[in-house]
Motif scaffolding. Structure first.
Motif, PDB file in Angstrom:
ATOM      1  N   LEU A 238     -21.012 -11.436  15.940  1.00 24.94           N
ATOM      2  CA  LEU A 238     -22.416 -11.856  15.990  1.00 24.94           C
ATOM      3  C   LEU A 238     -22.529 -13.349  16.286  1.00 24.94           C
ATOM      4  O   LEU A 238     -23.413 -13.770  17.035  1.00 24.94           O
ATOM      5  N   ALA A 239     -21.646 -14.150  15.723  1.00 25.03           N
ATOM      6  CA  ALA A 239     -21.669 -15.592  15.967  1.00 25.03           C
ATOM      7  C   ALA A 239     -21.390 -15.889  17.442  1.00 25.03           C
ATOM      8  O   ALA A 239     -22.056 -16.749  18.041  1.00 25.03           O
ATOM      9  N   MET A 240     -20.439 -15.168  18.023  1.00 23.53           N
ATOM     10  CA  MET A 240     -20.132 -15.371  19.440  1.00 23.53           C
ATOM     11  C   MET A 240     -21.311 -14.967  20.325  1.00 23.53           C
ATOM     12  O   MET A 240     -21.659 -15.663  21.268  1.00 23.53           O
ATOM     13  N   GLU A 241     -21.910 -13.829  20.005  1.00 22.07           N
ATOM     14  CA  GLU A 241     -23.023 -13.346  20.820  1.00 22.07           C
ATOM     15  C   GLU A 241     -24.267 -14.205  20.679  1.00 22.07           C
ATOM     16  O   GLU A 241     -25.043 -14.330  21.618  1.00 22.07           O
ATOM     17  N   SER A 242     -24.469 -14.786  19.506  1.00 26.12           N
ATOM     18  CA  SER A 242     -25.683 -15.561  19.292  1.00 26.12           C
ATOM     19  C   SER A 242     -25.526 -17.034  19.661  1.00 26.12           C
ATOM     20  O   SER A 242     -26.508 -17.773  19.673  1.00 26.12           O
ATOM     21  N   ALA A 243     -24.308 -17.463  19.997  1.00 25.48           N
ATOM     22  CA  ALA A 243     -24.096 -18.853  20.409  1.00 25.48           C
ATOM     23  C   ALA A 243     -24.924 -19.137  21.660  1.00 25.48           C
ATOM     24  O   ALA A 243     -24.783 -18.471  22.678  1.00 25.48           O
ATOM     25  N   GLY A 244     -25.803 -20.099  21.557  1.00 26.20           N
ATOM     26  CA  GLY A 244     -26.646 -20.459  22.697  1.00 26.20           C
ATOM     27  C   GLY A 244     -27.839 -19.550  22.899  1.00 26.20           C
ATOM     28  O   GLY A 244     -28.651 -19.778  23.794  1.00 26.20           O
ATOM     29  N   ALA A 245     -27.965 -18.509  22.086  1.00 22.83           N
ATOM     30  CA  ALA A 245     -29.101 -17.592  22.217  1.00 22.83           C
ATOM     31  C   ALA A 245     -30.345 -18.257  21.613  1.00 22.83           C
ATOM     32  O   ALA A 245     -30.239 -19.078  20.711  1.00 22.83           O
ATOM     33  N   PRO A 246     -31.519 -17.886  22.094  1.00 18.96           N
ATOM     34  CA  PRO A 246     -32.741 -18.468  21.530  1.00 18.96           C
ATOM     35  C   PRO A 246     -32.962 -17.994  20.096  1.00 18.96           C
ATOM     36  O   PRO A 246     -32.521 -16.912  19.715  1.00 18.96           O
ATOM     37  N   LEU A 247     -33.639 -18.822  19.304  1.00 17.40           N
ATOM     38  CA  LEU A 247     -33.932 -18.452  17.926  1.00 17.40           C
ATOM     39  C   LEU A 247     -35.001 -17.370  17.849  1.00 17.40           C
ATOM     40  O   LEU A 247     -35.028 -16.598  16.898  1.00 17.40           O
ATOM     41  N   THR A 248     -35.872 -17.335  18.840  1.00 15.23           N
ATOM     42  CA  THR A 248     -36.916 -16.307  18.870  1.00 15.23           C
ATOM     43  C   THR A 248     -36.881 -15.583  20.205  1.00 15.23           C
ATOM     44  O   THR A 248     -36.418 -16.124  21.212  1.00 15.23           O
ATOM     45  N   VAL A 249     -37.360 -14.359  20.186  1.00 14.64           N
ATOM     46  CA  VAL A 249     -37.490 -13.539  21.394  1.00 14.64           C
ATOM     47  C   VAL A 249     -38.830 -12.828  21.324  1.00 14.64           C
ATOM     48  O   VAL A 249     -39.473 -12.793  20.270  1.00 14.64           O
ATOM     49  N   LYS A 250     -39.240 -12.247  22.425  1.00 10.54           N
ATOM     50  CA  LYS A 250     -40.490 -11.480  22.431  1.00 10.54           C
ATOM     51  C   LYS A 250     -40.182 -10.021  22.150  1.00 10.54           C
ATOM     52  O   LYS A 250     -39.255  -9.464  22.711  1.00 10.54           O
ATOM     53  N   ASN A 251     -40.982  -9.431  21.258  1.00  7.04           N
ATOM     54  CA  ASN A 251     -40.797  -8.013  20.969  1.00  7.04           C
ATOM     55  C   ASN A 251     -41.552  -7.176  21.997  1.00  7.04           C
ATOM     56  O   ASN A 251     -42.125  -7.712  22.952  1.00  7.04           O
TER      57      ASN A 251
ATOM     58  N   VAL B  83     -31.138 -12.194  12.618  1.00  3.70           N
ATOM     59  CA  VAL B  83     -31.528 -11.351  11.481  1.00  3.70           C
ATOM     60  C   VAL B  83     -30.330 -10.543  10.994  1.00  3.70           C
ATOM     61  O   VAL B  83     -30.043 -10.477   9.797  1.00  3.70           O
ATOM     62  N   GLU B  84     -29.598  -9.951  11.929  1.00  3.46           N
ATOM     63  CA  GLU B  84     -28.425  -9.146  11.555  1.00  3.46           C
ATOM     64  C   GLU B  84     -27.327 -10.013  10.945  1.00  3.46           C
ATOM     65  O   GLU B  84     -26.661  -9.601  10.000  1.00  3.46           O
ATOM     66  N   THR B  85     -27.168 -11.229  11.456  1.00  4.15           N
ATOM     67  CA  THR B  85     -26.184 -12.144  10.887  1.00  4.15           C
ATOM     68  C   THR B  85     -26.512 -12.432   9.429  1.00  4.15           C
ATOM     69  O   THR B  85     -25.629 -12.414   8.560  1.00  4.15           O
ATOM     70  N   ARG B  86     -27.777 -12.687   9.137  1.00  4.93           N
ATOM     71  CA  ARG B  86     -28.191 -12.948   7.757  1.00  4.93           C
ATOM     72  C   ARG B  86     -27.914 -11.730   6.881  1.00  4.93           C
ATOM     73  O   ARG B  86     -27.370 -11.842   5.782  1.00  4.93           O
TER      74      ARG B  86
END
Length: 113
Positions: free
Chosen positions: A49-62, A74-77
């Motif tokens: 999850l850390a690798m996939e979320s590196a550089g990813a935006p903190l928010t996305v559109k649902n 959310v899944e990391t938490r």
């Protein structure tokens, strides 16, 4: 001290390291192996999850177009909470405690009615 034994198949770097560090220092009882194995799997999952979320935006559109927290965060938490609970359930000592106090007394039976 414990027996490092063989690292279970399927564990990646983080899980293998956690397995070796715990089994090298502590005698893990047979019924605790499953808890430790799952904790190791969660550690591996957190790495991915850390690798996939590196550089990813903190928010996305649902699907409605609303800004929401990135599901990876959310899944990391949630996985972090799971890891903490699994490790706490192993009741490993946390420092240079007296040998007699190395592991808290285990509770017997169900509590309450």
């Amino acid at each position: 001290m414990g027996d490092t034994g063989i690292v279970p198949a399927g564990l990646a770097a983080a899980g293998s390291k956690l397995w070796r560090s715990i089994t090298a220092d502590y005698d893990v009882e047979e019924h605790e192996h499953l808890l430790l194995l799952e904790a190791c799997r969660v550690a591996d999952r957190l790495d991915r999850l850390a690798m996939e979320s590196a550089g990813a935006p903190l928010t996305v559109k649902n699907f409605k177009g609303d800004e929401v927290a990135n599901p990876l965060l959310v899944e990391t938490r949630q996985q972090g909470i799971v890891l903490a609970r699994l490790l706490a359930s192993l009741r490993l000592p946390t420092g240079d405690e007296d040998e007699a106090l190395r592991r808290p007394q285990r509770r017997g039976g169900a509590r309450g009615t």
